[in-house]
Write a protein that holds these residues in place. Structure first.
Motif, PDB file in Angstrom:
ATOM      1  N   ASP A  70      46.263 -39.570   8.979  1.00  0.00           N
ATOM      2  CA  ASP A  70      45.973 -38.543   9.980  1.00  0.00           C
ATOM      3  C   ASP A  70      44.479 -38.241  10.061  1.00  0.00           C
ATOM      4  N   GLN A  71      43.853 -38.182   8.881  1.00  0.00           N
ATOM      5  CA  GLN A  71      42.404 -37.912   8.866  1.00  0.00           C
ATOM      6  C   GLN A  71      41.619 -39.056   9.513  1.00  0.00           C
ATOM      7  N   VAL A  72      42.045 -40.287   9.236  1.00  0.00           N
ATOM      8  CA  VAL A  72      41.358 -41.446   9.848  1.00  0.00           C
ATOM      9  C   VAL A  72      41.517 -41.433  11.353  1.00  0.00           C
ATOM     10  N   ASN A  73      42.713 -41.097  11.826  1.00  0.00           N
ATOM     11  CA  ASN A  73      42.916 -41.026  13.285  1.00  0.00           C
ATOM     12  C   ASN A  73      42.032 -39.960  13.903  1.00  0.00           C
ATOM     13  N   GLY A  74      41.934 -38.793  13.236  1.00  0.00           N
ATOM     14  CA  GLY A  74      41.047 -37.747  13.747  1.00  0.00           C
ATOM     15  C   GLY A  74      39.585 -38.183  13.739  1.00  0.00           C
ATOM     16  N   LEU A  75      39.193 -38.910  12.661  1.00  0.00           N
ATOM     17  CA  LEU A  75      37.814 -39.403  12.570  1.00  0.00           C
ATOM     18  C   LEU A  75      37.517 -40.422  13.657  1.00  0.00           C
ATOM     19  N   SER A  86      37.003 -38.581  16.829  1.00  0.00           N
ATOM     20  CA  SER A  86      35.674 -37.941  16.835  1.00  0.00           C
ATOM     21  C   SER A  86      34.574 -38.967  17.090  1.00  0.00           C
ATOM     22  N   TYR A  87      34.711 -40.160  16.496  1.00  0.00           N
ATOM     23  CA  TYR A  87      33.700 -41.199  16.702  1.00  0.00           C
ATOM     24  C   TYR A  87      33.663 -41.649  18.161  1.00  0.00           C
ATOM     25  N   LYS A  88      34.877 -41.783  18.776  1.00  0.00           N
ATOM     26  CA  LYS A  88      34.908 -42.188  20.183  1.00  0.00           C
ATOM     27  C   LYS A  88      34.247 -41.132  21.065  1.00  0.00           C
ATOM     28  N   LEU A 144      31.965 -39.003  20.063  1.00  0.00           N
ATOM     29  CA  LEU A 144      30.534 -39.085  19.764  1.00  0.00           C
ATOM     30  C   LEU A 144      29.883 -40.260  20.488  1.00  0.00           C
ATOM     31  N   GLN A 145      30.600 -41.373  20.537  1.00  0.00           N
ATOM     32  CA  GLN A 145      30.061 -42.549  21.227  1.00  0.00           C
ATOM     33  C   GLN A 145      29.880 -42.280  22.711  1.00  0.00           C
ATOM     34  N   ARG A 146      30.910 -41.561  23.290  1.00  0.00           N
ATOM     35  CA  ARG A 146      30.802 -41.250  24.723  1.00  0.00           C
ATOM     36  C   ARG A 146      29.679 -40.255  25.005  1.00  0.00           C
ATOM     37  N   GLU A 147      29.601 -39.217  24.169  1.00  0.00           N
ATOM     38  CA  GLU A 147      28.687 -38.120  24.458  1.00  0.00           C
ATOM     39  C   GLU A 147      27.270 -38.353  23.938  1.00  0.00           C
ATOM     40  N   VAL A 148      27.114 -39.198  22.906  1.00  0.00           N
ATOM     41  CA  VAL A 148      25.794 -39.374  22.295  1.00  0.00           C
ATOM     42  C   VAL A 148      25.289 -40.806  22.411  1.00  0.00           C
ATOM     43  N   LEU A 149      26.076 -41.761  21.890  1.00  0.00           N
ATOM     44  CA  LEU A 149      25.571 -43.125  21.815  1.00  0.00           C
ATOM     45  C   LEU A 149      25.304 -43.714  23.191  1.00  0.00           C
ATOM     46  N   GLU A 150      26.241 -43.529  24.120  1.00  0.00           N
ATOM     47  CA  GLU A 150      26.032 -44.090  25.455  1.00  0.00           C
ATOM     48  C   GLU A 150      24.835 -43.444  26.128  1.00  0.00           C
ATOM     49  N   ARG A 151      24.707 -42.114  25.943  1.00  0.00           N
ATOM     50  CA  ARG A 151      23.544 -41.448  26.530  1.00  0.00           C
ATOM     51  C   ARG A 151      22.251 -41.887  25.837  1.00  0.00           C
ATOM     52  N   TYR A 152      22.338 -42.093  24.504  1.00  0.00           N
ATOM     53  CA  TYR A 152      21.153 -42.561  23.784  1.00  0.00           C
ATOM     54  C   TYR A 152      20.731 -43.946  24.259  1.00  0.00           C
ATOM     55  N   GLU A 153      21.709 -44.828  24.457  1.00  0.00           N
ATOM     56  CA  GLU A 153      21.375 -46.176  24.931  1.00  0.00           C
ATOM     57  C   GLU A 153      20.721 -46.122  26.295  1.00  0.00           C
TER      58      GLU A 153
END
Length: 452
Positions: A92-97, A100-102, A104-113
């Motif tokens: 359950d914790q891994v699924n939540g993580l 969260s990573y997805k 983060l990728q949408r909100e931060v990594l894509e914008r950072y790129e």
């Protein structure tokens, strides 16, 4: 020994020790059951003991597992159930993580790129803009150099120093190597490379050639003019004055140009700078005067009727050297663009270079140029006179018989040559240096060998 309530003769402490060595233990068993001197050794007894110990341990293990089977199974089951619960919780914790990573990728990594692409594009555009400005400045300076050098070729000596300063600016621009410098990567632009090869380098060679030619042609003495034209020169004295001033002005521009364009290194400072182009041109001028004077005086001593005219020419050359020394001492070193960032204030003079004369005197290791001229010629003249005397004949007899006349003529030559030429006039007025010592040296170099 007792282990878990069961008696056993096996020494578990020995087998469980951290420094247990099978080889050492086997060697110990063999020594306990055999005499080391026996041949052959009896290995069956220690081997049987080891096998018996193994069987005893195996039996003990079987007894323990049989007696404790239920607790072992219960413990194993509990551990398996706990592992499943932990695995479910961790899942359950891994699924939540992962969610969260997805996010983060949408909100931060894509914008950072996207932002990184914009940053890289902006940085490259800025470099392009800087390079474009450098190219523009280099082209403008190249056109300026071309225009100034064209003016120099047409006789405009006033363009020589500005052209030299512009060439130094281009040299500094082309020599930029540090990251962030204005001229970084400028040499990789084709139009700049073409301009440098086709315009700047030929212009620099032309400017140097014109400056060196001006130094070679430096002449302010009017002794020969006075001798050949006499009173006819007086009506034209105003024109001669204008020519003298023009010669001084052109020579000043040429000397400053040679000073500025002399090669430098990255470690050169205003205090260590040696204007080698200037020194080389002036040294060549002095060497030409020395060579011509020595050759003509040698011929005149062999054919004495030519002596007066030859000594007049030598006096005129020395007067030119006197005038050159006076001109050099009056010219301050121009501000060098490459040394503007030195600790020395811009335009300030160092303690070792108060005028353009200082580096030349240091290079020649002399106190004055006329002294260098007379003493250098005297050092080579004695051997020439000795050659004439060793050949004998009319020339040698004539020299001996006119010894006094030659002495007076040489003293007069040195006296006349040590006078600073009068601007616009036909003779010299002010004497410079200790001409009597130089005259004594010259007289001794010629008259001395005559008495031997």
């Amino acid at each position: 020994m007792a282990t878990n309530g069961h008696s056993s003769y096996i020494d578990y402490d020995t087998f469980t020790a951290t420094d247990f060595s099978p080889t050492a233990y086997a060697n110990q068993l063999i020594l306990q059951t055999n005499n080391p001197t026996d041949t052959p050794l009896d290995l069956s007894t220690p081997l049987s003991r080891v096998l018996f110990d193994v069987q005893e341990v195996d039996t003990h293990i079987d007894t323990l597992t049989t007696q404790n089977a239920l607790p072992i199974i219960t413990h194993t089951s509990e551990q398996a159930e706990a592992s499943h619960r932990i695995l479910d919780e961790v899942g359950d914790q891994v699924n939540g993580l992962q969610e969260s990573y997805k996010r983060l990728q949408r909100e931060v990594l894509e914008r950072y790129e996207a932002a990184e692409q914009v940053r890289v594009a902006a940085e490259r555009m800025l470099k392009t803009l800087r390079l474009g400005r450098s190219v523009q400045r280099a082209v403008q300076m190249g056109r300026q150099v071309e225009s100034l050098v064209d003016g120099v070729q047409k006789g405009g000596h006033g363009n020589m120093v500005p052209a030299a300063n512009t060439l130094l600016g281009l040299r500094q621009l082309f020599g930029a190597s540090d990251k962030g410098d204005e001229g970084e990567n400028l040499g990789r632009v084709q139009v700049v490379s073409t301009m440098r090869n086709d315009i700047v380098s030929p212009a620099e060679r032309t400017l140097l050639g014109r400056a060196q030619q001006t130094v070679r042609e430096f002449s302010m003495s009017s002794l020969l003019i006075s001798s050949s034209e006499g009173a006819q020169q007086r009506p034209g004295s105003q024109q001669t004055y204008a020519q003298t001033e023009d010669m001084k002005s052109r020579s000043t521009s040429a000397l400053q140009t040679l000073f500025l364009l002399s090669p430098t290194r990255s470690t050169t400072t205003a205090e260590t700078f040696e204007p080698m182009l200037l020194i080389s041109a002036l040294q060549s001028y002095l060497q030409t005067a020395l060579t011509s004077s020595l050759a003509s005086l040698t011929r005149a001593l062999a054919t004495l009727p030519q002596l007066d005219r030859t000594l007049l020419e030598i006096s005129a050359r020395c007067q030119n050297i006197v005038a050159l020394e006076a001109l050099l001492s009056s010219i301050l070193p121009p501000q060098h663009p490459l040394f503007a960032s030195s600790e020395t204030a811009p335009g300030a003079l160092t303690s070792t270079t108060t005028s353009l004369l200082s580096p030349l005197l240091r290079h020649l290791d002399t106190s004055s140029l006329p002294s260098y001229f007379w003493r250098s010629m005297a050092s080579q003249l004695s051997s020439r006179v000795q050659e004439i005397m060793s050949r004998g004949g009319v020339s040698a007899r004539t020299l001996r018989s006119n010894r006094d006349r030659i002495r007076d003529a040489i003293r007069e030559c040195v006296d006349r040559g040590s006078r600073l030429p009068r601007e616009g006039g036909s003779g010299g007025e002010r004497k410079v240096g200790s001409w009597e010592r130089e005259a004594a040296v010259m007289v001794q170099s010629v008259v001395g060998p005559l008495g031997r």
